[in-house]
Design a protein around this motif. Sequence first.
Motif, PDB file in Angstrom:
ATOM      1  N   VAL A  42       4.412  27.113  16.154  1.00 42.60           N
ATOM      2  CA  VAL A  42       3.851  27.049  14.802  1.00 42.60           C
ATOM      3  C   VAL A  42       4.075  28.368  14.062  1.00 42.60           C
ATOM      4  O   VAL A  42       4.482  28.379  12.897  1.00 42.60           O
ATOM      5  CB  VAL A  42       2.354  26.709  14.859  1.00 42.60           C
ATOM      6  N   VAL A  43       3.833  29.473  14.728  1.00 41.27           N
ATOM      7  CA  VAL A  43       4.053  30.787  14.110  1.00 41.27           C
ATOM      8  C   VAL A  43       5.525  30.952  13.736  1.00 41.27           C
ATOM      9  O   VAL A  43       5.844  31.448  12.649  1.00 41.27           O
ATOM     10  CB  VAL A  43       3.612  31.912  15.063  1.00 41.27           C
ATOM     11  N   ALA A  44       6.409  30.530  14.625  1.00 43.39           N
ATOM     12  CA  ALA A  44       7.842  30.635  14.334  1.00 43.39           C
ATOM     13  C   ALA A  44       8.207  29.847  13.082  1.00 43.39           C
ATOM     14  O   ALA A  44       8.974  30.325  12.231  1.00 43.39           O
ATOM     15  CB  ALA A  44       8.646  30.131  15.526  1.00 43.39           C
ATOM     16  N   GLU A  53      -0.921  24.777   3.736  1.00 45.07           N
ATOM     17  CA  GLU A  53      -0.563  24.005   2.545  1.00 45.07           C
ATOM     18  C   GLU A  53       0.671  24.585   1.859  1.00 45.07           C
ATOM     19  O   GLU A  53       1.581  23.853   1.456  1.00 45.07           O
ATOM     20  CB  GLU A  53      -1.741  23.987   1.562  1.00 45.07           C
ATOM     21  N   SER A  54       0.679  25.907   1.696  1.00 46.35           N
ATOM     22  CA  SER A  54       1.760  26.547   0.947  1.00 46.35           C
ATOM     23  C   SER A  54       3.103  26.469   1.662  1.00 46.35           C
ATOM     24  O   SER A  54       4.135  26.189   1.043  1.00 46.35           O
ATOM     25  CB  SER A  54       1.405  28.024   0.686  1.00 46.35           C
ATOM     26  N   LEU A  55       3.098  26.691   2.962  1.00 48.61           N
ATOM     27  CA  LEU A  55       4.361  26.786   3.700  1.00 48.61           C
ATOM     28  C   LEU A  55       4.792  25.462   4.335  1.00 48.61           C
ATOM     29  O   LEU A  55       5.741  25.438   5.113  1.00 48.61           O
ATOM     30  CB  LEU A  55       4.266  27.886   4.761  1.00 48.61           C
ATOM     31  N   THR A  56       4.092  24.384   3.998  1.00 42.78           N
ATOM     32  CA  THR A  56       4.596  23.062   4.372  1.00 42.78           C
ATOM     33  C   THR A  56       4.922  22.297   3.093  1.00 42.78           C
ATOM     34  O   THR A  56       6.064  22.271   2.649  1.00 42.78           O
ATOM     35  CB  THR A  56       3.573  22.284   5.230  1.00 42.78           C
ATOM     36  N   TYR A  57       3.915  21.735   2.443  1.00 44.08           N
ATOM     37  CA  TYR A  57       4.137  20.938   1.238  1.00 44.08           C
ATOM     38  C   TYR A  57       4.847  21.741   0.142  1.00 44.08           C
ATOM     39  O   TYR A  57       5.820  21.277  -0.457  1.00 44.08           O
ATOM     40  CB  TYR A  57       2.802  20.407   0.710  1.00 44.08           C
ATOM     41  N   ILE A 103       7.074  31.609   9.876  1.00 48.28           N
ATOM     42  CA  ILE A 103       7.873  32.804   9.584  1.00 48.28           C
ATOM     43  C   ILE A 103       9.263  32.414   9.091  1.00 48.28           C
ATOM     44  O   ILE A 103       9.756  32.943   8.084  1.00 48.28           O
ATOM     45  CB  ILE A 103       7.988  33.707  10.823  1.00 48.28           C
ATOM     46  N   VAL A 104       9.879  31.475   9.770  1.00 49.70           N
ATOM     47  CA  VAL A 104      11.272  31.119   9.477  1.00 49.70           C
ATOM     48  C   VAL A 104      11.405  30.395   8.138  1.00 49.70           C
ATOM     49  O   VAL A 104      12.336  30.671   7.365  1.00 49.70           O
ATOM     50  CB  VAL A 104      11.858  30.257  10.613  1.00 49.70           C
ATOM     51  N   MET A 105      10.500  29.471   7.814  1.00 51.04           N
ATOM     52  CA  MET A 105      10.653  28.658   6.611  1.00 51.04           C
ATOM     53  C   MET A 105      10.766  29.484   5.329  1.00 51.04           C
ATOM     54  O   MET A 105      11.711  29.312   4.553  1.00 51.04           O
ATOM     55  CB  MET A 105       9.516  27.646   6.508  1.00 51.04           C
ATOM     56  N   PRO A 106       9.833  30.403   5.041  1.00 52.04           N
ATOM     57  CA  PRO A 106       9.978  31.173   3.797  1.00 52.04           C
ATOM     58  C   PRO A 106      11.201  32.081   3.796  1.00 52.04           C
ATOM     59  O   PRO A 106      11.798  32.315   2.734  1.00 52.04           O
ATOM     60  CB  PRO A 106       8.676  31.978   3.709  1.00 52.04           C
ATOM     61  N   VAL A 107      11.576  32.579   4.964  1.00 51.19           N
ATOM     62  CA  VAL A 107      12.773  33.426   5.049  1.00 51.19           C
ATOM     63  C   VAL A 107      14.022  32.625   4.699  1.00 51.19           C
ATOM     64  O   VAL A 107      14.891  33.088   3.950  1.00 51.19           O
ATOM     65  CB  VAL A 107      12.902  34.052   6.460  1.00 51.19           C
TER      66      VAL A 107
END
Length: 235
Positions: A21-23, A135-139, A26-30
Amino acid sequence: MAFNGIGGYLNKPGEIPFEFVVAYFIVMPVVIFLLAKRNGSLKSFKTVDWVYIGIGAAAATAWEFFVGPILDRAFPQSLSAYVAFGFWGRMFILLVVAALVRKPGVGIVSLFLFDVLADLFHYGFGGQPLYFIYESLTYGAFIDLMIAITRGHIFGLGLNSHQTALAVLEGGIIGFLWSIPEPILYEAFLRSFIYGAIVDWQKVIFDLVTGIPGTTIVGAIGGLSSNRVGRAVQV
């Protein structure tokens, strides 16, 4: 020791590993940032963008917690697993906002503001900042990823051809992606991590499978409608 209602429970039966989950978070916004920077779609918000975002977040909050529940009660309880007017309306509204702004970051910021308003008027701030991140880093991030991939031409806006097909396709993809976080990241991780709940993977799979069709269809409709709104505002 718990912080703001977050128990920090790890290794509960069925819980997704914390490291995965942490990975992701971190990876998605990058990925979104690097992709947007590479293709030139990374731009700062103007005042009008902030106005759209603020109005959209407020409208999404009002819909999800006031209008949506009224519509949900109009359907038989047996269909509750397949109908989510509050959630669908939130997505629809924020897809329109994305079509008006068309800059990476609009999704993440809109969902963050939505979560702030939801906590002020409905939930309370227990469990934060985890719900902000979730919420922010998924939807929100799924919307931003689509904007970055399309170089700011989300739902075909700004292109000379195939706008309708692209709007339906991209909206449907976002809708499909929006059906994933609640069963996979909330039910199978956050609910355990925060409250110590045991994960019921039969329910997780059921919620995922039943959520995909409706959310994907509404996403496709939202993409097409957002294209129409975006084109009207551009004129």
